[in-house]
Design a protein around this motif. Structure first.
Motif, PDB file in Angstrom:
ATOM      1  N   VAL A 249       0.843  -1.194   0.000  1.00  0.00           N
ATOM      2  CA  VAL A 249       0.000   0.000   0.000  1.00  0.00           C
ATOM      3  C   VAL A 249       0.882   1.250   0.000  1.00  0.00           C
ATOM      4  CG1 VAL A 249      -1.737   1.323   1.265  1.00  0.00           C
ATOM      5  CG2 VAL A 249      -1.848  -1.190   1.223  1.00  0.00           C
ATOM      6  N   VAL A 250       0.753   2.039  -1.057  1.00  0.00           N
ATOM      7  CA  VAL A 250       1.491   3.303  -1.134  1.00  0.00           C
ATOM      8  C   VAL A 250       0.665   4.367  -0.423  1.00  0.00           C
ATOM      9  CG1 VAL A 250       2.451   5.063  -2.643  1.00  0.00           C
ATOM     10  CG2 VAL A 250       2.576   2.650  -3.304  1.00  0.00           C
ATOM     11  N   SER A 251       1.142   4.812   0.739  1.00  0.00           N
ATOM     12  CA  SER A 251       0.417   5.806   1.522  1.00  0.00           C
ATOM     13  C   SER A 251       1.410   6.740   2.208  1.00  0.00           C
ATOM     14  CB  SER A 251      -0.455   5.130   2.583  1.00  0.00           C
ATOM     15  OG  SER A 251       0.353   4.507   3.572  1.00  0.00           O
ATOM     16  N   ARG A 252       0.908   7.882   2.631  1.00  0.00           N
ATOM     17  CA  ARG A 252       1.756   8.840   3.346  1.00  0.00           C
ATOM     18  C   ARG A 252       2.287   8.232   4.643  1.00  0.00           C
ATOM     19  NH1 ARG A 252       3.171  14.056   4.033  1.00  0.00           N
ATOM     20  NH2 ARG A 252       3.174  14.906   6.143  1.00  0.00           N
ATOM     21  N   ASP A 253       1.444   7.491   5.359  1.00  0.00           N
ATOM     22  CA  ASP A 253       1.875   6.885   6.624  1.00  0.00           C
ATOM     23  C   ASP A 253       3.020   5.909   6.400  1.00  0.00           C
ATOM     24  OD1 ASP A 253       0.065   8.324   8.089  1.00  0.00           O
ATOM     25  OD2 ASP A 253      -1.415   6.698   8.233  1.00  0.00           O
ATOM     26  N   ASN A 254       2.907   5.085   5.354  1.00  0.00           N
ATOM     27  CA  ASN A 254       3.969   4.124   5.074  1.00  0.00           C
ATOM     28  C   ASN A 254       5.257   4.818   4.629  1.00  0.00           C
ATOM     29  OD1 ASN A 254       2.496   1.896   5.798  1.00  0.00           O
ATOM     30  ND2 ASN A 254       1.927   1.340   3.706  1.00  0.00           N
ATOM     31  N   LEU A 255       5.118   5.888   3.840  1.00  0.00           N
ATOM     32  CA  LEU A 255       6.301   6.639   3.411  1.00  0.00           C
ATOM     33  C   LEU A 255       7.016   7.258   4.610  1.00  0.00           C
ATOM     34  CD1 LEU A 255       8.108   7.808   1.211  1.00  0.00           C
ATOM     35  CD2 LEU A 255       6.490   9.703   0.978  1.00  0.00           C
ATOM     36  N   ILE A 256       6.247   7.825   5.534  1.00  0.00           N
ATOM     37  CA  ILE A 256       6.848   8.423   6.744  1.00  0.00           C
ATOM     38  C   ILE A 256       7.533   7.350   7.575  1.00  0.00           C
ATOM     39  CG2 ILE A 256       6.303   9.534   8.945  1.00  0.00           C
ATOM     40  CD1 ILE A 256       4.137  11.118   7.466  1.00  0.00           C
ATOM     41  N   ALA A 257       6.884   6.191   7.725  1.00  0.00           N
ATOM     42  CA  ALA A 257       7.487   5.097   8.499  1.00  0.00           C
ATOM     43  C   ALA A 257       8.786   4.625   7.855  1.00  0.00           C
ATOM     44  CB  ALA A 257       6.492   3.936   8.611  1.00  0.00           C
ATOM     45  N   HIS A 258       8.788   4.531   6.527  1.00  0.00           N
ATOM     46  CA  HIS A 258       9.994   4.150   5.771  1.00  0.00           C
ATOM     47  C   HIS A 258      11.148   5.108   6.095  1.00  0.00           C
ATOM     48  CE1 HIS A 258      12.198   2.643   2.180  1.00  0.00           C
ATOM     49  NE2 HIS A 258      12.537   3.918   2.006  1.00  0.00           N
ATOM     50  N   GLU A 259      10.868   6.399   6.039  1.00  0.00           N
ATOM     51  CA  GLU A 259      11.906   7.403   6.297  1.00  0.00           C
ATOM     52  C   GLU A 259      12.342   7.391   7.753  1.00  0.00           C
ATOM     53  OE1 GLU A 259      10.312  11.084   4.899  1.00  0.00           O
ATOM     54  OE2 GLU A 259      10.446  10.514   2.782  1.00  0.00           O
TER      55      GLU A 259
END
Length: 255
Positions: free
Chosen positions: A52-62
């Motif tokens: 799932v491409v989402s803002r929450d996942n992107l923030i967690a990745h970073e």
């Protein structure tokens, strides 16, 4: 039963297994390392189904990469959304691309990314400057005052195009002036796309950790110098996404 894979955040140089805590994407599973010789990928368990491409996942990745950066001077970010099916796939890839990864780690050792955005405070003043600096805009505006109907509409469209082009040139000029000042203590820098009329600068700088304070001082000087005109948004230290973002394509796992 849904099978788990291994979500990949970054690559580091380490001969020892590490645990960075329960802050992985999705279920917040343990973030661990899987290594081959002295290279490791930082991973956490994640279902192999479509990511799932989402803002929450992107923030967690970073956030995971930033956590790793607190302990390691060389960190290679891996492209967001990369999942391997097994630890063996990861070890095989580390073996095949070991020379490439080691070279990148050496190049990025002790380096961080610093982000700088510049926004004009008063666009009315900027547009007034554009009119003074570009005779074509002034002439087109005078034509509007002296025409009616279709000709008037055509003149307005022409003014809009002239202003848009002049604004783009003005952004480029002011961005380059400030970037040149900051780049004197940077290994490299990249100018990214700006958003909206007010933002004229969106840059990333690759800086040695030992010179971060020096960069901070220059930012303070620029903020004071342009305080009546510009708002600067300054962020860092950040993962070096603008300079290294390792891509692993599906066919590579199959080799």
């Amino acid at each position: 039963m849904e099978k788990d894979g291994l979500y990949i955040y970054c690559i580091i140089s380490s001969a020892q297994d590490r645990n960075f805590g329960p802050n992985g994407i999705g279920s917040r599973s343990e973030v661990l390392t899987i290594g081959y010789n002295d290279l490791c990928m930082v991973v956490s368990r994640h279902p192999l189904t479509k990511f799932v491409v989402s803002r929450d996942n992107l923030i967690a990745h970073e956030k995971v990469i930033e956590t790793v950066m607190k302990e390691f001077d060389g960190v290679l970010p891996v492209r967001f959304g990369t999942i391997a099916s097994s630890a063996d796939e990861i070890r095989n890839l580390l073996d095949r691309r070991s020379r490439e990864f080691k070279t990148l780690l050496r190049d990025m050792d002790h380096k961080i990314e610093l982000g700088v955005k510049g926004l004009w405070k008063d666009m009315k003043t900027i547009y007034q400057e554009l009119t003074r600096e570009n005779k074509g805009i002034l002439q087109a505006k005078e034509e509007i005052l002296g025409t009616r109907g279709k000709k008037n509409m055509g003149a307005k469209i022409e003014v809009g195009k002239l202003v848009e082009d002049a604004l783009a040139r003005k952004k480029e000029k002011e961005q380059e002036e400030i970037a040149e000042t900051l780049s004197r203590i940077a290994f490299d820098y990249k100018l990214n796309k700006t958003v909206g009329g007010e933002m004229f600068m969106n840059a990333a700088f690759l800086v040695d950790k030992g010179r971060e304070k020096e960069f901070d001082n220059i930012m303070e000087e620029l903020t004071d110098q342009y305080k009546s005109r510009t708002t600067f948004l300054y962020a860092g230290p950040l993962p070096v996404f603008n300079f290294v973002n390792v891509a692993i394509y599906p066919e590579e796992w199959e080799k």
